[in-house]
Write a protein that holds these residues in place. Structure first.
Motif, PDB file in Angstrom:
ATOM      1  N   LEU A 188       0.830  -1.209   0.000  1.00  0.00           N
ATOM      2  CA  LEU A 188       0.000   0.000   0.000  1.00  0.00           C
ATOM      3  C   LEU A 188       0.863   1.258   0.000  1.00  0.00           C
ATOM      4  CD1 LEU A 188      -3.246   0.597   1.976  1.00  0.00           C
ATOM      5  CD2 LEU A 188      -1.503   2.361   1.953  1.00  0.00           C
ATOM      6  N   ILE A 189       1.886   1.279   0.867  1.00  0.00           N
ATOM      7  CA  ILE A 189       2.788   2.438   0.934  1.00  0.00           C
ATOM      8  C   ILE A 189       3.496   2.610  -0.413  1.00  0.00           C
ATOM      9  CG2 ILE A 189       4.885   3.362   1.994  1.00  0.00           C
ATOM     10  CD1 ILE A 189       4.003   1.927   4.582  1.00  0.00           C
ATOM     11  N   ARG A 190       3.968   1.500  -0.968  1.00  0.00           N
ATOM     12  CA  ARG A 190       4.646   1.538  -2.259  1.00  0.00           C
ATOM     13  C   ARG A 190       3.718   2.086  -3.346  1.00  0.00           C
ATOM     14  NH1 ARG A 190       2.817  -1.068  -7.042  1.00  0.00           N
ATOM     15  NH2 ARG A 190       4.564  -1.322  -8.469  1.00  0.00           N
ATOM     16  N   THR A 191       2.479   1.582  -3.380  1.00  0.00           N
ATOM     17  CA  THR A 191       1.543   1.998  -4.423  1.00  0.00           C
ATOM     18  C   THR A 191       1.104   3.440  -4.234  1.00  0.00           C
ATOM     19  OG1 THR A 191       0.766  -0.291  -4.517  1.00  0.00           O
ATOM     20  CG2 THR A 191      -0.583   1.367  -5.619  1.00  0.00           C
ATOM     21  N   PHE A 192       0.891   3.837  -2.986  1.00  0.00           N
ATOM     22  CA  PHE A 192       0.486   5.214  -2.705  1.00  0.00           C
ATOM     23  C   PHE A 192       1.563   6.196  -3.162  1.00  0.00           C
ATOM     24  CE2 PHE A 192      -0.187   8.989  -0.094  1.00  0.00           C
ATOM     25  CZ  PHE A 192      -1.555   9.166  -0.226  1.00  0.00           C
ATOM     26  N   ALA A 193       2.830   5.836  -2.932  1.00  0.00           N
ATOM     27  CA  ALA A 193       3.934   6.692  -3.377  1.00  0.00           C
ATOM     28  C   ALA A 193       3.985   6.766  -4.903  1.00  0.00           C
ATOM     29  CB  ALA A 193       5.261   6.171  -2.827  1.00  0.00           C
ATOM     30  N   LEU A 218      10.049  -3.476  -2.122  1.00  0.00           N
ATOM     31  CA  LEU A 218       9.305  -2.611  -3.030  1.00  0.00           C
ATOM     32  C   LEU A 218       9.007  -1.265  -2.387  1.00  0.00           C
ATOM     33  CD1 LEU A 218       6.817  -5.279  -4.432  1.00  0.00           C
ATOM     34  CD2 LEU A 218       8.801  -4.305  -5.594  1.00  0.00           C
ATOM     35  N   ARG A 219       8.669  -1.289  -1.110  1.00  0.00           N
ATOM     36  CA  ARG A 219       8.361  -0.044  -0.397  1.00  0.00           C
ATOM     37  C   ARG A 219       9.583   0.862  -0.332  1.00  0.00           C
ATOM     38  NH1 ARG A 219       7.894  -1.059   5.673  1.00  0.00           N
ATOM     39  NH2 ARG A 219      10.158  -0.906   5.398  1.00  0.00           N
ATOM     40  N   GLN A 220      10.712   0.305   0.088  1.00  0.00           N
ATOM     41  CA  GLN A 220      11.926   1.121   0.236  1.00  0.00           C
ATOM     42  C   GLN A 220      12.413   1.650  -1.101  1.00  0.00           C
ATOM     43  OE1 GLN A 220      11.290   1.359   3.608  1.00  0.00           O
ATOM     44  NE2 GLN A 220      13.476   1.903   3.518  1.00  0.00           N
ATOM     45  N   ALA A 251      13.088   6.325  -4.762  1.00  0.00           N
ATOM     46  CA  ALA A 251      12.925   6.889  -6.103  1.00  0.00           C
ATOM     47  C   ALA A 251      12.112   8.175  -6.078  1.00  0.00           C
ATOM     48  CB  ALA A 251      12.255   5.870  -7.024  1.00  0.00           C
ATOM     49  N   VAL A 252      11.085   8.217  -5.228  1.00  0.00           N
ATOM     50  CA  VAL A 252      10.247   9.417  -5.131  1.00  0.00           C
ATOM     51  C   VAL A 252      11.021  10.574  -4.522  1.00  0.00           C
ATOM     52  CG1 VAL A 252       8.211  10.423  -4.039  1.00  0.00           C
ATOM     53  CG2 VAL A 252       8.075   8.149  -5.046  1.00  0.00           C
ATOM     54  N   LEU A 253      11.643  10.316  -3.375  1.00  0.00           N
ATOM     55  CA  LEU A 253      12.281  11.394  -2.606  1.00  0.00           C
ATOM     56  C   LEU A 253      13.592  11.862  -3.220  1.00  0.00           C
ATOM     57  CD1 LEU A 253      11.578  10.072   1.012  1.00  0.00           C
ATOM     58  CD2 LEU A 253      10.343  11.839  -0.254  1.00  0.00           C
ATOM     59  N   LEU A 254      14.346  10.951  -3.821  1.00  0.00           N
ATOM     60  CA  LEU A 254      15.657  11.325  -4.355  1.00  0.00           C
ATOM     61  C   LEU A 254      15.645  11.559  -5.863  1.00  0.00           C
ATOM     62  CD1 LEU A 254      17.908   8.825  -2.333  1.00  0.00           C
ATOM     63  CD2 LEU A 254      17.324  11.201  -1.775  1.00  0.00           C
ATOM     64  N   GLY A 255      14.750  10.878  -6.573  1.00  0.00           N
ATOM     65  CA  GLY A 255      14.737  11.003  -8.027  1.00  0.00           C
ATOM     66  C   GLY A 255      13.712  11.990  -8.548  1.00  0.00           C
ATOM     67  N   PHE A 256      12.467  11.890  -8.050  1.00  0.00           N
ATOM     68  CA  PHE A 256      11.390  12.687  -8.624  1.00  0.00           C
ATOM     69  C   PHE A 256      11.242  14.065  -7.981  1.00  0.00           C
ATOM     70  CE2 PHE A 256       6.903  14.013  -8.688  1.00  0.00           C
ATOM     71  CZ  PHE A 256       6.702  14.101 -10.056  1.00  0.00           C
ATOM     72  N   VAL A 257      11.141  14.123  -6.676  1.00  0.00           N
ATOM     73  CA  VAL A 257      10.765  15.362  -5.991  1.00  0.00           C
ATOM     74  C   VAL A 257      11.711  16.526  -6.275  1.00  0.00           C
ATOM     75  CG1 VAL A 257      10.463  16.445  -3.722  1.00  0.00           C
ATOM     76  CG2 VAL A 257       9.430  14.213  -4.192  1.00  0.00           C
ATOM     77  N   PRO A 258      13.038  16.361  -6.158  1.00  0.00           N
ATOM     78  CA  PRO A 258      13.918  17.525  -6.369  1.00  0.00           C
ATOM     79  C   PRO A 258      13.761  18.147  -7.765  1.00  0.00           C
ATOM     80  CG  PRO A 258      15.128  15.728  -5.349  1.00  0.00           C
ATOM     81  CD  PRO A 258      13.820  15.159  -5.785  1.00  0.00           C
ATOM     82  N   ILE A 259      13.694  17.317  -8.804  1.00  0.00           N
ATOM     83  CA  ILE A 259      13.601  17.837 -10.166  1.00  0.00           C
ATOM     84  C   ILE A 259      12.196  18.375 -10.448  1.00  0.00           C
ATOM     85  CG2 ILE A 259      14.016  17.338 -12.603  1.00  0.00           C
ATOM     86  CD1 ILE A 259      16.465  17.160 -10.790  1.00  0.00           C
ATOM     87  N   SER A 283      17.623   0.569  -8.040  1.00  0.00           N
ATOM     88  CA  SER A 283      17.545   0.085  -6.655  1.00  0.00           C
ATOM     89  C   SER A 283      17.000  -1.337  -6.599  1.00  0.00           C
ATOM     90  CB  SER A 283      16.675   1.021  -5.811  1.00  0.00           C
ATOM     91  OG  SER A 283      15.360   1.097  -6.318  1.00  0.00           O
ATOM     92  N   LEU A 284      16.003  -1.658  -7.427  1.00  0.00           N
ATOM     93  CA  LEU A 284      15.472  -3.019  -7.437  1.00  0.00           C
ATOM     94  C   LEU A 284      16.488  -3.995  -8.030  1.00  0.00           C
ATOM     95  CD1 LEU A 284      11.772  -2.364  -8.548  1.00  0.00           C
ATOM     96  CD2 LEU A 284      12.565  -3.089  -6.289  1.00  0.00           C
TER      97      LEU A 284
END
Length: 417
Positions: free
Chosen positions: A219-224, A360-362, A367-375, A402-403
């Motif tokens: 759920l956390i993974r999918t929500f992100a 999957l969650r980690q 990917a969200v916090l380090l890859g997507f959000v800053p750009i 990461s996977l």
């Protein structure tokens, strides 16, 4: 089969005189992605747990897994229908759009929301059938759903001119038809077989704990994941109606390719769970190498096709010259998004089959916090769509890397042991 219906939704709406209907449905889809795919764990965890139970030869446990998830899906679907008004108000309040686009999106929402119970139960049916490697049944259900959706879309949107409302009604009705056919297939398969189930085992504490922990991580993974695409769409909307529509069409291509890649990912998921249940760990490495190569080939071919022939392919989805001219500036971004995304989708299936939800969650959070959000923040500040597509590309790249690292470490530990 699934994305064909989505593409025809876009094509029918994209050829209407008023483009706000397509933009509104694209916006409302963000809300439904939250409502539905947040509960995507119903499909994902069902497949992995069922495949492992089948691999161990535990037929009764496989049936119990389906029943547990089916009851949970029904309860969640009914809750969504009951709470549809506050969910609509919260969802659309968080999205940026003109009043006309928002009104079209809410019309679509008001029709589609009634399909929630059927949609979530269908997740479980599909997951259970995939866990049992009955992909032929999945194909039948998907064909019924997509075929009904296309036929109803044509009738309601083109002939009756119901626009976004017609698209919502068509999708909801096709989900219920799929549910009826799915239950019929399950009944026919089980008819005449002795299926004695101890009802108390449905509420077995240890089994429920496994389900809840796995579902929490998924759920956390999918929500992100959904939040990433929601921010992408919302920023596109902030850039204007034409950028929103162009990005929505490009994302339809990503979705189209992703469904083809998911065919490989679903097979990977079923086989990984089966191999783990049977203790055939040496097969897992070969599985990833074959599935990874096929996934990358599919993703890259899709990107190259739309990059090479934008006019004939995108022209099938809309005839608005301003949208077509705009999206051609960004079509090259399909290559990194689908290239890295193809590996990420396949490895998602692999770790779902192993029921390694925490990996999957980690990976997703990184990917969200380090890859997507800053750009994405730079894209918003610069009001630049190229930066926005770069943020999505880096998001996919970090997921894939990461996977892949987690798979390599797991394989190395297996070799040592």
């Amino acid at each position: 089969m699934v994305p064909i219906a989505g593409l025809l939704d876009v094509a029918f709406l994209g050829h209407l005189a008023d483009i706000r209907h397509l933009a509104g449905v694209s916006l409302a889809t963000v809300v439904f992605n939250y409502l539905y795919w947040t509960f995507g764990f119903l499909r994902m965890s069902t497949t992995g747990l069922t495949a492992q139970a089948i691999g161990r030869g535990e037929e009764e446990e496989a049936l119990l897994i389906g029943l547990r998830h089916g009851l949970l899906a029904l309860l969640l679907g009914v809750a969504i229908v009951i709470l549809q008004v506050p969910l609509r108000q919260i969802g659309f309040a968080m999205l940026s759009a003109t009043p006309e686009v928002s009104a079209a999106g809410q019309t679509f929402y008001n029709a589609l929301i009634w399909g929630a119970p059927a949609t979530l139960v269908n997740f479980v049916i599909i997951g259970w059938l995939l866990g049992r490697s009955q992909s032929d049944r999945v194909l039948i259900l998907t064909a019924v759903n997509s075929g009904a959706n296309v036929a109803l879309d044509y009738w309601l949107i083109v002939h009756l001119d119901w626009a976004s409302a017609g698209a919502g009604i068509a999708t909801a009705a096709s989900q219920y038809l799929m549910l009826v056919v799915g239950l019929g297939l399950l009944y026919r398969d089980g008819n005449g077989k002795q299926r004695r189930i101890n009802v108390r085992k449905l509420w077995d504490a240890s089994a429920l704990t496994v389900v809840l922990v796995l579902n929490r991580d998924i759920l956390i993974r999918t929500f992100a994941l959904i939040s990433t695409f929601a921010v992408f769409t919302n920023l596109s909307s902030a850039f204007g109606t034409v950028p929103l529509t162009a990005n929505a069409i490009l994302m339809q291509v990503v979705t189209l390719a992703a469904y083809f890649i998911d065919g490989i990912a679903f097979a990977t998921e079923s086989l990984a769970g089966l191999f783990r249940g049977q203790g055939r760990l040496s097969q897992l490495q070969q599985l990833v190498l074959v599935a990874g190569g096929l996934s990358l080939l599919v993703g890259v071919l899709f990107a190259i096709a739309f990059i090479s022939y934008p006019d004939p392919l995108f022209g099938r989805l809309t005839d608005h010259a301003s949208v077509l001219l705009y999206l051609k500036q960004y079509v090259l971004w399909l290559l990194p998004v689908l290239g890295f995304g193809s590996i990420a989708y396949m490895l998602d299936g692999y770790f779902l089959g192993l029921t390694e939800g925490w990996i999957l969650r980690q990976s997703m959070l990184q990917a969200v916090l380090l890859g997507f959000v800053p750009i994405a923040l730079i894209a918003w500040y610069q009001h630049n769509n190229h930066w926005l597509w770069l943020s999505l590309s880096l998001f996919m790249a970090m997921r894939a890397l990461s996977l892949s690292w987690q798979w390599f470490n797991g394989w190395r530990r297996t070799e040592v042991s």
